[in-house]
Design a protein around this motif. Sequence first.
Motif: not given
Length: 211
Positions: A22-30, A161-172, A189-192
Amino acid sequence: MLTTFVQGFFLSAAMILPLGPQNAFVMQQGSRRQFHLMSATLCAISDGFLIGVGVFGGSALLGQSTLLLQCVTWGGVVFLLWYGWGAFRAVLHANVELEQEQSDDSNAAKDRWRVIMIIFAVTWLNPHVYLDTIVILGSIGSQLSPELRLWFTFGAASASISWFFALAFLAASFSSVLSKPRSQRIINGFICIVMWYIAWQLAKQGLIISG
């Protein structure tokens, strides 16, 4: 009540913070600024729902269902191997480029549904999510009195909620750097590595359960 809320928040945070699908995908989308807020929302809603199920009685059911746990485990292994392979191919592609959202509405809709399907897969085909939310958090919350269970659930869901939105905003916020082809190669490569490592861990866990 506040103490119970805080307890649920920090226990849930401890479950969520370790890097997973989950974290890896949210970070990638961000990093791509592609449906990152929607991704964070869906992850948070899914986790909140599963936490609630666990707190209000689902932890005992999942803990006793070996067949269900086996199905989820091996389904997760297959999906993570497939997703990791896609990330690996993106790393090797000679002209890998950031996939930008197309202006065409039909293409945007396809991209949106693709993201939704992947979010549900990295959540509902990941046994670690069930173990963290339903089994661990659920078993702790279910021991509380009925009036405190809701506060524990709210606290645990708030951490998600706090973590996923923080991760999305930080990556963005760092997308200008993270969206470059070289950065995307590194991220993929990291996600792989993450996906294949978790698949390997799940496979070992599945063999133990079946044994």
